[in-house]
Scaffold this active site. Structure first.
Site, PDB file in Angstrom:
ATOM      1  N   ASN A 191       6.985  41.157  -0.609  1.00 47.44           N
ATOM      2  CA  ASN A 191       6.332  42.398  -1.052  1.00 47.44           C
ATOM      3  C   ASN A 191       7.413  43.469  -1.176  1.00 47.44           C
ATOM      4  O   ASN A 191       7.904  43.973  -0.176  1.00 47.44           O
ATOM      5  CB  ASN A 191       5.272  42.806  -0.014  1.00 47.44           C
ATOM      6  CG  ASN A 191       4.629  44.140  -0.321  1.00 47.44           C
ATOM      7  OD1 ASN A 191       4.772  44.672  -1.426  1.00 47.44           O
ATOM      8  ND2 ASN A 191       3.920  44.689   0.655  1.00 47.44           N
ATOM      9  N   TRP A 192       7.763  43.790  -2.427  1.00 51.29           N
ATOM     10  CA  TRP A 192       8.873  44.731  -2.651  1.00 51.29           C
ATOM     11  C   TRP A 192       8.444  46.183  -2.436  1.00 51.29           C
ATOM     12  O   TRP A 192       9.258  47.075  -2.457  1.00 51.29           O
ATOM     13  CB  TRP A 192       9.423  44.553  -4.069  1.00 51.29           C
ATOM     14  CG  TRP A 192      10.077  43.212  -4.314  1.00 51.29           C
ATOM     15  CD1 TRP A 192      10.281  42.227  -3.391  1.00 51.29           C
ATOM     16  CD2 TRP A 192      10.599  42.712  -5.555  1.00 51.29           C
ATOM     17  NE1 TRP A 192      10.913  41.157  -3.985  1.00 51.29           N
ATOM     18  CE2 TRP A 192      11.118  41.417  -5.305  1.00 51.29           C
ATOM     19  CE3 TRP A 192      10.691  43.242  -6.851  1.00 51.29           C
ATOM     20  CZ2 TRP A 192      11.713  40.652  -6.314  1.00 51.29           C
ATOM     21  CZ3 TRP A 192      11.280  42.465  -7.854  1.00 51.29           C
ATOM     22  CH2 TRP A 192      11.786  41.191  -7.584  1.00 51.29           C
ATOM     23  N   LYS A 193       7.167  46.412  -2.319  1.00 52.80           N
ATOM     24  CA  LYS A 193       6.630  47.779  -2.147  1.00 52.80           C
ATOM     25  C   LYS A 193       7.205  48.712  -3.226  1.00 52.80           C
ATOM     26  O   LYS A 193       7.425  48.265  -4.350  1.00 52.80           O
ATOM     27  CB  LYS A 193       6.924  48.291  -0.730  1.00 52.80           C
ATOM     28  CG  LYS A 193       6.496  47.282   0.339  1.00 52.80           C
ATOM     29  CD  LYS A 193       6.529  47.851   1.720  1.00 52.80           C
ATOM     30  CE  LYS A 193       6.241  46.759   2.731  1.00 52.80           C
ATOM     31  NZ  LYS A 193       6.095  47.263   4.066  1.00 52.80           N
ATOM     32  N   HIS A 214      -3.651  45.937   2.121  1.00 56.78           N
ATOM     33  CA  HIS A 214      -2.413  46.107   2.896  1.00 56.78           C
ATOM     34  C   HIS A 214      -2.549  47.357   3.763  1.00 56.78           C
ATOM     35  O   HIS A 214      -3.144  48.348   3.344  1.00 56.78           O
ATOM     36  CB  HIS A 214      -1.219  46.253   1.940  1.00 56.78           C
ATOM     37  CG  HIS A 214       0.093  46.171   2.647  1.00 56.78           C
ATOM     38  ND1 HIS A 214       0.605  47.232   3.347  1.00 56.78           N
ATOM     39  CD2 HIS A 214       0.975  45.160   2.797  1.00 56.78           C
ATOM     40  CE1 HIS A 214       1.759  46.867   3.896  1.00 56.78           C
ATOM     41  NE2 HIS A 214       2.018  45.614   3.569  1.00 56.78           N
ATOM     42  N   GLU A 222      -0.645  49.677   4.432  1.00 63.01           N
ATOM     43  CA  GLU A 222      -0.148  50.936   3.847  1.00 63.01           C
ATOM     44  C   GLU A 222      -1.176  51.521   2.884  1.00 63.01           C
ATOM     45  O   GLU A 222      -1.257  52.741   2.717  1.00 63.01           O
ATOM     46  CB  GLU A 222       1.210  50.686   3.167  1.00 63.01           C
ATOM     47  CG  GLU A 222       2.308  50.551   4.225  1.00 63.01           C
ATOM     48  CD  GLU A 222       3.479  49.664   3.844  1.00 63.01           C
ATOM     49  OE1 GLU A 222       3.662  49.365   2.650  1.00 63.01           O
ATOM     50  OE2 GLU A 222       4.220  49.266   4.771  1.00 63.01           O
ATOM     51  N   GLU A 254      -1.383  40.961   9.512  1.00 59.20           N
ATOM     52  CA  GLU A 254      -0.223  41.833   9.638  1.00 59.20           C
ATOM     53  C   GLU A 254      -0.544  42.940  10.648  1.00 59.20           C
ATOM     54  O   GLU A 254      -1.164  43.950  10.288  1.00 59.20           O
ATOM     55  CB  GLU A 254       0.101  42.475   8.294  1.00 59.20           C
ATOM     56  CG  GLU A 254       0.461  41.488   7.219  1.00 59.20           C
ATOM     57  CD  GLU A 254       1.321  42.140   6.148  1.00 59.20           C
ATOM     58  OE1 GLU A 254       2.481  41.755   6.016  1.00 59.20           O
ATOM     59  OE2 GLU A 254       0.826  43.054   5.482  1.00 59.20           O
ATOM     60  N   GLY A 287       7.505  46.808   9.378  1.00 57.22           N
ATOM     61  CA  GLY A 287       8.648  47.698   9.182  1.00 57.22           C
ATOM     62  C   GLY A 287       9.212  48.279  10.466  1.00 57.22           C
ATOM     63  O   GLY A 287       9.959  49.257  10.423  1.00 57.22           O
ATOM     64  N   SER A 340       7.753  42.387  10.053  1.00 56.40           N
ATOM     65  CA  SER A 340       9.158  42.318  10.466  1.00 56.40           C
ATOM     66  C   SER A 340       9.725  40.897  10.522  1.00 56.40           C
ATOM     67  O   SER A 340      10.560  40.601  11.362  1.00 56.40           O
ATOM     68  CB  SER A 340       9.350  43.026  11.811  1.00 56.40           C
ATOM     69  OG  SER A 340       9.079  44.407  11.677  1.00 56.40           O
ATOM     70  N   GLY A 389       8.229  41.951   3.958  1.00 61.26           N
ATOM     71  CA  GLY A 389       8.513  43.240   3.325  1.00 61.26           C
ATOM     72  C   GLY A 389      10.013  43.450   3.180  1.00 61.26           C
ATOM     73  O   GLY A 389      10.649  42.908   2.267  1.00 61.26           O
TER      74      GLY A 389
HETATM   75  C1  PEP Z   1       4.579  44.131   4.791  1.00 65.45           C
HETATM   76  O1  PEP Z   1       4.584  45.318   4.516  1.00 65.45           O
HETATM   77  O2  PEP Z   1       3.719  43.373   4.295  1.00 65.45           O
HETATM   78  C2  PEP Z   1       5.587  43.644   5.722  1.00 65.45           C
HETATM   79  C3  PEP Z   1       5.350  42.519   6.325  1.00 65.45           C
HETATM   80  O3  PEP Z   1       6.699  44.431   5.895  1.00 65.45           O
HETATM   81  P1  PEP Z   1       7.953  44.154   6.849  1.00 65.45           P
HETATM   82  O4  PEP Z   1       8.348  42.712   6.657  1.00 65.45           O
HETATM   83  O5  PEP Z   1       9.012  45.093   6.382  1.00 65.45           O
HETATM   84  O6  PEP Z   1       7.510  44.416   8.244  1.00 65.45           O
END
Ligand code: PEP
Length: 248
Positions: free
Chosen positions: A12-14, A98, A100, A170, A176, A208, A229
């Site tokens: 997921n490049w956000k 998600h 976010e 998640e 993050g 993470s 992410g």
């Molecule tokens: C995400 O936002 O789906 C995610 C898993 O981010 P990260 O790997 O940076 O924690």
């Protein structure tokens, strides 16, 4: 990870990268043989780069995902992107719910239910994201929170359907932050999620994930894949995760 089905690794490049960096990253992933064999890899680029990434991925094995979609198919919704539009761009899967989106865009369970229905209606497979925040975890409300989120998702039209059922667990406090949820915590929640879903659901973990943690996570029978992410933003780290997740 089950022995019979291929694990997923989704990047997921956000809201990161620019056009050139997105092209280079997509090409490095598309060209790498580790993204072919015993694994399913997917990329969720920012909307403006979907078309270019779709071209690079071509008809290869790497799936193209949307990061979100609007619950309506068309209309006066400035700035939004619909399921049929994503489908038109070659997208096959879409993240829905998600944390976010829930947290920063005020999306509640009802909105997420509508988005899941919209994804199914457009012929997209939703990757339904659920997870508790730190306060909910600390007050022993993790599974209750996730149950409420999943019950709303299960009220969506046509989900789960005939195709693959994908859910990503998640924990918000792990996204993050560099904090990966513990093995027992993940297994407990994944087992609980599996009980709530009919049929054979694929349950991914996200939060993470790094090249170091991917291997041990992927070897857990209850974890069917990883949603990544930050570590999906460079080919080196993402491909290391793909390799670590690939069954022997
Ligand atoms: C995400 O936002 O789906 C995610 C898993 O981010 P990260 O790997 O940076 O924690």
């Amino acid at each position: 990870m089950s022995q019979t089905t291929k694990p997923w690794v989704i990047g997921n490049w956000k809201m990161n990268l620019d056009r050139r960096a997105a092209e280079i990253l997509a090409r490095e992933i598309a060209d790498d043989p580790s993204c072919r064999a015993k694994i399913k890899v997917g990329l969720a680029p920012p909307f403006p780069y979907l078309d270019r990434v779709a071209e690079i991925l071509g008809h290869g094995p790497v799936a193209l995902l949307g990061q979100d979609l609007h619950p309506e198919a068309r209309g006066a919704y400035t700035g939004s992107v619909s399921g049929p539009m994503l489908r038109d761009m070659g997208v096959t899967h879409v993240l829905v719910g998600h944390s976010e989106r829930r947290r920063l865009h005020g999306e509640d369970d009802n909105m997420i239910r509508r988005k899941i229905s919209a994804a199914v209606e457009a012929g997209l497979t939703p990757v339904v994201c659920v997870g508790e925040d730190l306060a909910q975890r600390e007050s022993q409300q993790a599974m209750t929170t996730i149950t409420t989120q999943l019950e709303a998702a299960l009220a969506a039209d046509g989900w789960p359907g005939q195709g693959e059922t994908l859910v990503a667990y998640e924990p918000v406090w792990a996204i993050g932050t560099g904090r990966v949820a513990g093995r027992e915590q993940i297994i407990e929640i994944h087992t609980g999620i599996r009980r709530l879903l009919p049929g054979h659901a694929r349950i991914l973990y996200g939060g993470s994930v790094s090249p170091d943690t991917a291997g041990p996570l992927a070897r857990e029978k209850e974890i069917d894949g990883l949603l990544v992410g930050s570590a999906s933003l460079t080919a080196t780290t993402f491909l290391a995760i793909v390799k670590a997740t690939t069954p022997a």
